[in-house]
Design an enzyme around this catalytic site. Structure first.
Site, PDB file in Angstrom:
ATOM      1  CB  ALA A   1     -15.616   0.023  -4.982  1.00 42.63           C
ATOM      2  N   GLY A   2     -12.367   1.498  -5.171  1.00 42.13           N
ATOM      3  CA  GLY A   2     -10.964   1.148  -5.009  1.00 42.13           C
ATOM      4  C   GLY A   2     -10.565  -0.104  -5.755  1.00 42.13           C
ATOM      5  CG  LEU A   3     -12.850  -3.020  -6.300  1.00 45.73           C
ATOM      6  CD1 LEU A   3     -14.115  -3.838  -6.473  1.00 45.73           C
ATOM      7  CD2 LEU A   3     -11.798  -3.813  -5.538  1.00 45.73           C
TER       8      LEU A   3
ATOM      9  CD  GLU B   1      -3.201   0.240   0.192  1.00 47.39           C
ATOM     10  OE1 GLU B   1      -4.221   0.913  -0.041  1.00 47.39           O
ATOM     11  OE2 GLU B   1      -3.032  -0.899  -0.282  1.00 47.39           O
TER      12      GLU B   1
ATOM     13  CG  ASP C   1      -4.329   0.711 -10.091  1.00 54.36           C
ATOM     14  OD1 ASP C   1      -3.908  -0.045  -9.201  1.00 54.36           O
ATOM     15  OD2 ASP C   1      -4.916   1.790  -9.848  1.00 54.36           O
TER      16      ASP C   1
ATOM     17  CG  ASP D   1       1.214   2.332  -6.636  1.00 55.61           C
ATOM     18  OD1 ASP D   1       1.209   2.968  -5.558  1.00 55.61           O
ATOM     19  OD2 ASP D   1       0.331   2.462  -7.501  1.00 55.61           O
TER      20      ASP D   1
END
Length: 385
Positions: free
Chosen positions: A126-128, A35, A175, A38
């Site tokens: 949603a953080g996806l 977390e 991502d 990146d």
């Protein structure tokens, strides 16, 4: 409800009055651990999930792109390749597409236009990473349609470059890389500096549960940007290119250079990089107890050193952790809560979230049951109506 491929095919016909030539897809993702590492060029361990963006396309002979999405009905966005213009607040979703073509153009690539209809089931906000799924699906479609023969990594790089340079979002590459390169049933240990990755099999006894805790997402994003800026300042104060170069011994040597808060921020990045590598090793040895410990340490570090854990989220993580013990791991990830737990605990955890979390916080959570999916690609056959 029909699946995204069927919906995209239908939307294309409704919008353009003809059938699409091809379908392309790219998945959203969860970040198991790593977390805030990146954008500091560190290590991350994400997995793609079985929620996708699907794009139905028809080839054009000119350089015009026309795009429609069912997320914003009635809007048809269009632009010419290499003529994306400036970022417009009225074109929020189209900006992600324009960023990809802009990055391709500035890289010297040439692509023909497309008509495209976009449908997805990646939960928004949603953080996806629905945005990366959109970018990578679009980049994949262009690569195939214009016969650019781009590698998945190249598509990820162009997608990230478009978001960073065209949209001025200073995002890391995690991502886009996981959406492009993912392998079913595996996580991907990504080195965000070297852009190298290693597939890591997720133990088959673990279920993946993602929980949207119902927090204020805008406030979370403001806090996220604050931490990004803080890391940039710390990097400059320590005379480094990125916090990836920082070691525990050097941090101790330069402790007087930083405030106590800055020291804790930097310590989180160092320890989180180590945890990402260690979780990968725990998975390879099927050591669920060790994985559980590392996830707990990550959450604690995010709470105490990085200070990004809201009380409601901490309550939710603590509830689940107490229930599952060392039979899985749970932590906050990108504003949501991710839990990888042994299958037999799934129903109990769902009930726990639906009942006790709301009672304790007054918030209503949304639960997503996920599985690790493959990365982006062409869907081989158009679906039947």
């Amino acid at each position: 409800m029909s699946n995204p491929a069927q919906r995209a095919t239908k939307l294309f016909v409704q919008t353009f009055g003809t059938k699409a030539d091809d379908l392309y897809q790219a998945p959203g993702r969860v970040n198991i651990i790593g977390e805030h590492t990146d954008y500091n060029e560190g290590l991350v361990l994400p997995a793609a999930i079985n929620f996708h963006t699907v794009i139905a396309v028809k080839h054009r002979e000119d350089d015009l792109f026309r795009a429609v999405t069912d997320a914003f009905p009635g809007q048809i966005k269009q632009w010419h390749f290499g003529e994306e213009g400036t970022v417009s607040s009225n074109d929020d979703w189209a900006n992600y597409l324009k960023g990809v073509t802009s990055a391709m153009h500035t890289s010297g690539l040439h692509a023909k236009g497309l008509d495209l209809a976009i449908v997805g089931n990646v939960p928004l906000g949603a953080g996806l990473s629905s945005s990366a799924a959109l970018e990578v699906a679009f980049g994949t479609a262009i690569s195939y349609a214009s016969q650019l023969h781009l590698s998945p990594l190249a598509i990820a790089q162009l997608s990230q470059r478009g978001e960073s340079q065209y949209m001025c979002h200073d995002c890391g590459i995690m991502d886009q890389m996981i959406s492009a390169l993912a392998v079913e049933d595996h996580a991907l240990l990504i080195d965000c500096l070297e852009l190298e990755s290693e597939t890591v099999l997720i133990p088959e006894e673990l279920s993946i549960i993602v929980i949207d805790p119902g927090i204020n997402r805008k406030a979370f994003m403001v806090q996220f940007e604050q931490r990004r800026k803080e890391c940039s300042i710390i990097t400059a104060l320590l005379g480094l290119d990125s916090l990836r170069d920082l070691s525990s011994s050097y941090l101790e040597q330069r402790r007087d250079t930083l405030s106590s808060e800055q020291f804790r921020r930097a310590r989180h990045i160092i320890t989180e990089n180590a945890r990402a590598s260690n979780v990968a090793r725990a998975f390879q040895h099927n050591n669920i107890a060790r994985f559980s410990q590392l996830m707990a340490q990550s959450h604690q570090s995010l709470r105490d050193d990085f200070e990004v854990i809201l009380p409601e989220v901490d309550i939710l993580v603590s509830m689940i952790a107490e229930h599952i013990g060392e039979r899985g791991g749970v932590r906050m990830s990108d504003g949501c809560v991710i839990a990888l737990i042994e299958h037999e605990f799934t129903d109990n955890v769902i009930n726990l979230v639906e009942q006790e979390y709301t009672q304790k916080t007054g918030l209503e959570a949304t639960i997503h049951l996920c599985s690790a999916s493959n990365g982006a690609g062409r869907i081989s056959k158009l679906p039947r109506k």
